[in-house]
Design an enzyme around this catalytic site. Structure first.
Site, PDB file in Angstrom:
ATOM      1  N   GLU B  44     -34.891  78.120  62.944  1.00  0.00           N
ATOM      2  CA  GLU B  44     -36.027  77.119  63.297  1.00  0.00           C
ATOM      3  C   GLU B  44     -36.984  77.893  63.869  1.00  0.00           C
ATOM      4  OE1 GLU B  44     -32.930  73.598  64.884  1.00  0.00           O
ATOM      5  OE2 GLU B  44     -34.143  74.820  66.315  1.00  0.00           O
ATOM      6  N   ASP B  55     -40.008  70.285  75.958  1.00  0.00           N
ATOM      7  CA  ASP B  55     -39.527  71.673  75.984  1.00  0.00           C
ATOM      8  C   ASP B  55     -39.799  72.024  77.539  1.00  0.00           C
ATOM      9  OD1 ASP B  55     -38.929  72.784  73.358  1.00  0.00           O
ATOM     10  OD2 ASP B  55     -40.907  72.337  73.346  1.00  0.00           O
TER      11      ASP B  55
END
Lengths: 411, 258
Positions: B44, B55
């Site tokens: 990824e 995040d």
């Protein structure tokens, strides 16, 4: 700009807040990580039920009346009107949201959403704040309703709005400093969303402006519509018709959508939003989304967004922390797109002059945010005339801004 | 699209996430190749974004450093292309929606085809829930790209079933609330949840969010078709580990001593 609005056929105006649901034209939507889709769905369902529930509406109306101080007056400012157009002064009426408890319109929404939180059984309220007004309103509403408030605020905003930080803490809220990015409202929203991603099982996210993922733009617009509803009735009482022009500042756009709401279907009323022109035309020197922005997605909604060509969100600048945000609420994006409302900008400098003029002529110190609306009114004053009635949303009071303005030597 | 399904037919997915361009494009390329040598079989590649709301601090900072170094979608595709020259493993671009929208604009309608040409096999768009994704998904199918869907502990079973039916490739199961970032254990009800999910979906399920040790990796792989290591690798790359060391930590973590 008024001419454009008036030449539109009446069929263009057939929207109401009821119809402005998940999408506002192509704007809005719900662009959120999957983790938050369940809590957002839960909120959507509860809001749709609550807004029709008589006991909820009664409780909110009691709070607005007995705690927040609604209704707010409509003040005609004839000396200000003469000062900006001595030859042919229009009638200017200020909707005095500055007189509300905690000093701005933000309390209308904070009370509504904190009541929703209580209904959902959530004990902890998360909020972001720019100028600190939504933070203060949320801290107050949470304290009054027995909830715990955690307020995220950019480090730069904390510095320029220290008195609001103190007020929030005094009312029992935890204020969390956000040092990332431009350390302003956008970054505070990021942190609030991160908190909510981890805490949604016991926490409610109380978004302060008419933006973010569906259903927030609708929730905030619904709770702020009281500004417009009262104003519309007060205009009837004072001059027996609708105003010719309604003008409000636009950060995310909650005070503006609130005062616009009941006039959306009245094509004879021109609607105007004023955003922050900051101190320059380059990306990063202003928060003029309508004039410089492309469309894009930030914080869950598709709208006009200040960004570079690679889709990275731009930094913004405004003397007014409450207008210092790179995106605009989706309802405004659509009103702009359909030309139902026009959007203009006022510079830091013009806003500051407007603040001083209103203070001197009328003894009212407006917030820097609201001063942007007044600044544009000053700019167009020569084109106005005495048979016009103008409604301005004085969304907040300027006391919070004075320490920083004095420190910078601007007053 | 075939490359992803073939992987799952063959073996479990050992997925690494790296923020593209943190430390420079060449650093991402050498790090990715080292991790692949260490047993990673699906990559990824994170597209840096200014406002990464899903995040935690490690990937936020990696993203910020990459942006400060001037990384754009062009560089991200370059990274994918360079890795593709040396490896056949599936590469997924992991992005927020706005950089994708900008790229769709910028490449004059050719972005997806360009990505495919660079060696990209699919996309995962963090803030594009499946209700909003149909149009883009259809366009991706046209270019033989896979749009990966996310499911989470808060996603209802009905919704998981609906997402599974409309999706391709695999399902990315975000196994806990909160943001990305290395943790040391799995949520208490993990095995119960993953078993339930596996019993109702037809696509392979890959588990990520907070996984950073060998024991957890093995526990996840008992139930799932794959596991993702993100922040832990991002941190290792940022700390300047050389390629040999990166290869070794991948081998240890993924239990693939070849």
């Amino acid at each position: 700009m008024t001419a454009t609005n008036r030449s539109m056929p009446a069929s263009q105006y057939h929207y109401s807040l009821e119809a402005l649901h998940k999408r506002y034209g192509r704007f809005g939507g719900c662009f959120m990580p999957e983790l938050l889709m369940a809590p957002i769905q839960e909120l959507t369902t509860l809001f749709q039920e609550s807004k029709k529930d008589a006991s909820f509406l009664k409780e909110l109306s009691d709070l607005l009346h007995n705690y927040a101080g609604r209704p707010t007056p409509l003040t005609e400012v004839t000396r200000f009107a003469h000062a900006i157009n001595p030859v042919n002064p229009p009638r200017i009426f200020l909707k005095r949201e500055d007189l509300l408890h905690t000093g701005a319109h933000k309390i209308n929404n904070a009370l509504g959403q904190c009541l929703l939180a209580k209904r959902m059984g959530k004990k902890r309220i998360i909020a972001e704040t720019g100028a600190g007004q939504h933070g203060v309103a949320t801290a107050a509403a949470a304290a009054h309703l027995g909830l715990q408030a955690v307020i995220y605020m950019g480090a730069l905003d904390m510095k320029r709005q220290m008195s609001n930080v103190m007020r929030m803490r005094l009312m029992g809220a935890t204020v969390v400093e956000v040092p990332h990015g431009s350390a302003t409202l956008k970054d505070a929203v990021n942190e609030a969303l991160r908190d909510w991603s981890a805490s949604f099982s016991d926490s409610y996210y109380c978004l302060g402006s008419a933006l973010g993922p569906h259903p927030y733009p609708e929730i905030v617009a619904t709770f702020q519509a009281v500004i417009g509803e009262e104003s519309k009735q007060q205009c009837q009482e004072r001059f027996s018709k609708n105003p010719d022009l309604v003008i409000a500042c636009v950060g995310g756009g909650s005070n503006a959508i609130g005062i616009f709401a009941p006039f959306l279907n009245d094509p004879d009323v021109a609607l105007m939003g004023v955003e922050a022109g900051g101190h320059g035309k380059k990306l990063g020197e202003h928060a003029a989304r309508f004039h410089h922005a492309k469309e894009g997605v930030l914080h869950g909604c598709y709208t006009y967004l200040l960004q570079n060509e690679h889709g990275q969100v731009a930094e913004t600048s405004s003397l007014s922390a409450g207008l210092d945000y790179p995106a605009v609420g989706p309802a405004h994006a659509q009103l702009f797109f359909e030309k139902r409302a026009s959007y203009v900008m006022a510079s830091d400098h013009a806003a500051l002059e407007a603040l001083q003029l209103l203070a001197k002529t009328e003894g009212i110190i407006p917030a820097l945010e609201s001063s942007h609306a007044l600044a544009h009114l000053i700019k167009i004053a020569p084109t106005l005339h005495s048979d016009q009635n103008i409604l301005v949303n004085l969304s907040g009071r300027g006391d919070k801004d004075l320490p920083e303005l004095i420190e910078k030597g601007l007053l | 699209m075939k490359k992803i399904s073939e992987l799952f037919q063959r073996e479990k997915a050992h997925v690494a996430y790296l923020t593209a361009g943190d430390g420079g494009v060449e650093r991402t390329i050498e790090a990715a190749l080292a991790l692949i040598e260490g047993g990673v079989n699906l990559l990824e590649l994170g597209v840096p974004f200014s406002d990464p709301i899903a995040d935690g601090p490690v990937i936020q900072q990696a993203s910020l450093r990459a942006l400060q170094a001037g990384i754009t979608m062009y560089e991200v595709l370059y990274v994918a292309h360079e890795i593709r020259k040396k490896s056949t493993i599936p590469i997924i671009l992991f992005s927020y929606y706005n950089p994708i929208l900008a790229a769709l604009d910028q490449f004059q309608g050719n972005f997806l085809a360009e990505a495919k040409r660079a060696g990209v096999d699919g996309f995962l768009i963090v803030d594009l829930p499946w209700e909003e994704s149909h149009l883009l998904q259809a366009r991706m199918v046209f270019d033989d790209l896979t749009l990966i869907s996310v499911i989470t502990p808060s996603t209802s079973l009905e919704r998981i079933i609906a997402i599974d039916q409309k999706s391709q490739g695999f399902l990315y199961y975000v196994c806990r609330a909160g943001t990305t970032g290395a943790k040391t254990s799995l949520p208490i009800d993990f095995s119960k949840k993953i078993k339930k999910i596996k019993s109702v979906v037809h696509l392979p399920v890959v588990v990520g969010f907070g996984i950073s040790d060998e024991v957890t990796v093995q526990r996840v792989l008992q139930y799932a078709n794959g596991v993702v290591i993100g922040s832990f690798f991002v941190q290792a790359v940022a700390q300047g580990l050389n390629t040999q060391a990166l290869k070794i930590i991948a081998q240890q973590l993924l239990g693939r001593r070849s």
